[in-house]
Design a protein around this motif. Structure first.
Motif, PDB file in Angstrom:
ATOM      1  N   LEU A 160       0.839  -1.202   0.000  1.00 33.13           N
ATOM      2  CA  LEU A 160       0.000   0.000   0.000  1.00 33.13           C
ATOM      3  C   LEU A 160       0.871   1.248   0.000  1.00 33.13           C
ATOM      4  O   LEU A 160       0.637   2.199  -0.756  1.00 33.13           O
ATOM      5  CB  LEU A 160      -0.913   0.012   1.235  1.00 33.13           C
ATOM      6  N   ALA A 161       1.890   1.251   0.866  1.00 35.35           N
ATOM      7  CA  ALA A 161       2.781   2.407   0.938  1.00 35.35           C
ATOM      8  C   ALA A 161       3.451   2.637  -0.399  1.00 35.35           C
ATOM      9  O   ALA A 161       3.619   3.773  -0.860  1.00 35.35           O
ATOM     10  CB  ALA A 161       3.821   2.186   2.032  1.00 35.35           C
ATOM     11  N   ARG A 162       3.798   1.552  -1.078  1.00 34.27           N
ATOM     12  CA  ARG A 162       4.461   1.660  -2.366  1.00 34.27           C
ATOM     13  C   ARG A 162       3.510   2.250  -3.405  1.00 34.27           C
ATOM     14  O   ARG A 162       3.902   3.099  -4.219  1.00 34.27           O
ATOM     15  CB  ARG A 162       4.897   0.255  -2.781  1.00 34.27           C
ATOM     16  N   VAL A 163       2.273   1.792  -3.361  1.00 34.31           N
ATOM     17  CA  VAL A 163       1.279   2.347  -4.291  1.00 34.31           C
ATOM     18  C   VAL A 163       1.088   3.838  -4.018  1.00 34.31           C
ATOM     19  O   VAL A 163       1.022   4.664  -4.931  1.00 34.31           O
ATOM     20  CB  VAL A 163      -0.072   1.610  -4.140  1.00 34.31           C
ATOM     21  N   PHE A 164       1.041   4.193  -2.725  1.00 39.93           N
ATOM     22  CA  PHE A 164       0.816   5.582  -2.355  1.00 39.93           C
ATOM     23  C   PHE A 164       1.948   6.473  -2.853  1.00 39.93           C
ATOM     24  O   PHE A 164       1.710   7.565  -3.392  1.00 39.93           O
ATOM     25  CB  PHE A 164       0.682   5.665  -0.831  1.00 39.93           C
ATOM     26  N   LEU A 165       3.208   6.008  -2.671  1.00 38.80           N
ATOM     27  CA  LEU A 165       4.349   6.858  -3.025  1.00 38.80           C
ATOM     28  C   LEU A 165       4.748   6.725  -4.489  1.00 38.80           C
ATOM     29  O   LEU A 165       5.535   7.528  -4.974  1.00 38.80           O
ATOM     30  CB  LEU A 165       5.551   6.491  -2.159  1.00 38.80           C
ATOM     31  N   GLY A 166       4.227   5.714  -5.165  1.00 38.75           N
ATOM     32  CA  GLY A 166       4.655   5.512  -6.540  1.00 38.75           C
ATOM     33  C   GLY A 166       6.076   4.995  -6.615  1.00 38.75           C
ATOM     34  O   GLY A 166       6.786   5.260  -7.580  1.00 38.75           O
ATOM     35  N   GLY A 167       6.543   4.273  -5.595  1.00 42.45           N
ATOM     36  CA  GLY A 167       7.891   3.709  -5.588  1.00 42.45           C
ATOM     37  C   GLY A 167       8.238   3.304  -4.178  1.00 42.45           C
ATOM     38  O   GLY A 167       7.426   3.491  -3.266  1.00 42.45           O
TER      39      GLY A 167
END
Lengths: 143, 391
Positions: free
Chosen positions: B163-170
């Motif tokens: 989820l964090a990766r999706v949120f930050l785009g990386g």
């Protein structure tokens, strides 16, 4: 059904018969009506509670006038606050149309009326009904 | 207990209306147009957002500078930025008023649950879009919000890191982060219109716009606010810096204020729990209509012999509960003999209001427990027929 004593023309003059429709969601009806569906303190005004002012057929108002009532009214919720969103606007329109039809038939269009009062506006409602009764006095029983 | 509370809240809401109606004409009472006002503010947000979008640069180096350029150097840029900010707050106030009003006046139950559910989705998506808007400025506040959000998302079991990766785009804050934030701001804003379709689909003539006097008043108020209290950025975000406090927009950022006392993960859980409760609100009170003090008159029934297919009920039904279908066989009454269409009531949408009965001049619709002939009898009893009909 108790039999109704014949009313003298004098009585009709003093307290003309009026039939009204009251929306369940408008003025709070606890203690407003007596057992025979008339307004407490105004036994000449019969009130029929309806689920929404939009339920009322204009034909019913006409029927009331034709059956001898001096006037007929509908009371809905404040404009813009209909529980069903549109009932009172629709009813106001229908009454406008009915009035036009009545005046074509040489019946005084002022004998039908639309009111809009909310849950807490019982006093205003009763006042409006009393004024309406005054206005239609003397119109009943003839057509 | 809960029911009593709701009843007194209903009473209070309607009393408030009465007071406002003393001051303003009935058809201008703003509380009757909370939905229309929300839509007005949403439109203002979209228009001002497009103007801001023309200047915005979604990159780590350029974002802050482009917002500053808009604020300082573009003519009236500061006004548009302010309008976008304050219209967002006004929008949230309007939808919360809309929510509470419809909650307290019983306009969310039974056949209207689909409006309530779509409304909850609208609220969540609006809140999210408002929050991501604060990230786009990319000042210290944005940085802090980002790190708190990442912490909260990481603490979700199983899928947290993704989820964090999706949120930050990386994997971390990088060049792809701000384009991602921009999408997370604009994407939900567009989703709102899909949800609005769901919100309106069962309503005939929804009131989607307030009276023009309120349009002008709201616009004027936003212009004044935006000019008198310009929306500003904090200090630019610095890689590696760990800012502590920020000016709080209570409407959109309240979960982050909680983060002062709660671990971010728990603040997230609280928001999810609130939304989940909101979703079940229409189903919490399982009362019969009698217990609610409402007469159950039964859903409208079409009297097929008499229906002429004139469509009047179809136009008046506020819930789109009446469909016109090709008539399978002719009606019995003279007016209905040559009908092309037949009205059909969709039971799951009918709220038993009887507006279609008032619309029908052919006695082709009835509420089962309040029949036309009974009403006529009561009318005649009330009017004490002095003269025979038609004489």
């Amino acid at each position: 059904m108790a039999t109704v004593p014949d009313r003298t023309p004098q009585a009709e003059e003093a307290a003309p018969r009026v039939v009204g429709f009251l929306c369940d969601w408008a003025v709070r009806s606890e203690g407003l009506l007596s057992a025979d569906d008339t307004l407490v303190g105004m036994p000449h005004v019969t009130v029929i509670r309806v689920p929404c002012s939009g339920f009322v057929k204009p034909g019913w108002l006409e029927l009331a006038l034709r059956s001898g009532a001096a006037g007929a009214f509908v009371c809905g919720c404040p404009m813009g606050d209909c529980l069903n969103r549109e009932g009172n606007w629709i009813m106001e329109d229908r009454i406008d149309q009915l009035r036009k039809r009545l005046s074509r038939q040489k019946v005084d269009p002022e004998r039908v009326a639309f009111f809009a009062f909310g849950l807490h506006e019982r006093e205003d409602f009763l006042r409006a009904v009393a004024e309406f009764v005054d206005r239609v006095r003397g119109s009943g029983g003839k057509r | 207990m809960y029911r009593r509370l709701l009843l007194s809240l209903q009473s209070a809401t309607l009393r408030l209306d009465t007071w406002i109606n003393r001051v303003l004409p009935q058809d201008f009472n703003p509380l009757y147009y909370t939905g229309g006002l929300s839509n007005l503010f949403l439109t203002i947000l979209v228009v001002s957002g497009i103007l801001i979008f023309l200047y915005y640069e979604p990159s780590l180096e350029g974002a802050y500078a482009s917002v500053e350029f808009l604020t300082r150097d573009v003519p009236y840029g500061v006004v548009f930025r302010g309008i976008h900010r304050y219209a967002a707050d006004a929008y949230l106030v309007a939808i919360l008023l809309h929510l509470f009003r419809n909650w307290f006046t019983d306009r969310y139950r039974e056949a209207r649950d689909s409006q309530w559910l779509s409304g909850m989705f609208l609220l969540v998506v609006s809140g999210f879009a408002g929050f991501t808007g604060y990230l786009l400025v990319w000042d210290e506040r944005s940085q802090l919000l980002t790190s708190l959000t990442v912490q909260a998302l990481r603490s979700v079991p199983l899928v947290g890191d993704r989820l964090a990766r999706v949120f930050l785009g990386g994997p971390g804050v990088s060049d792809t982060t701000l384009p991602r934030f921009l999408f997370l701001h604009v994407g939900p804003a567009m989703t709102l219109y899909v949800l609005l379709w769901w919100h309106y689909v069962r309503l005939r003539h929804p009131k989607i716009w307030p009276p023009s006097v309120w349009v002008l008043f709201s616009l004027g108020l936003l212009f004044i606010l935006a000019s008198a209290l310009p929306a500003t950025s904090g200090r630019p975000a610095q890689p590696g810096a760990s800012p502590e406090g920020f000016a709080v927009d209570w409407f959109f950022l309240w979960p982050y204020v909680l983060a002062r006392w709660l671990a971010p993960g728990w603040a997230l859980a609280l928001v999810v729990a609130l939304v989940a409760y909101g979703m079940v609100v229409p189903y919490t009170l399982r009362e019969t209509p009698e217990q609610r003090g409402v007469r159950a008159l039964g859903q409208a029934v079409v009297v097929e012999e008499n229906c002429t297919g004139c469509e009047l009920c179809y136009y008046d039904c506020p819930y789109n509960a009446i469909y016109m279908v090709p008539s399978p066989y002719p009606g019995k009454s003279r007016a209905a003999a040559n009908r092309k269409l037949l009205a059909v009531v969709v039971d799951s949408r009918c709220v038993e209001c009887g507006i279609c009965i008032g619309a029908c001049p052919f006695e082709a619709l009835e509420l089962p427990r309040m029949l036309d002939k009974d009403v006529q009898q009561r009318i005649q009893r009330g009017a004490r027929a002095a003269a025979p009909v038609g004489s």
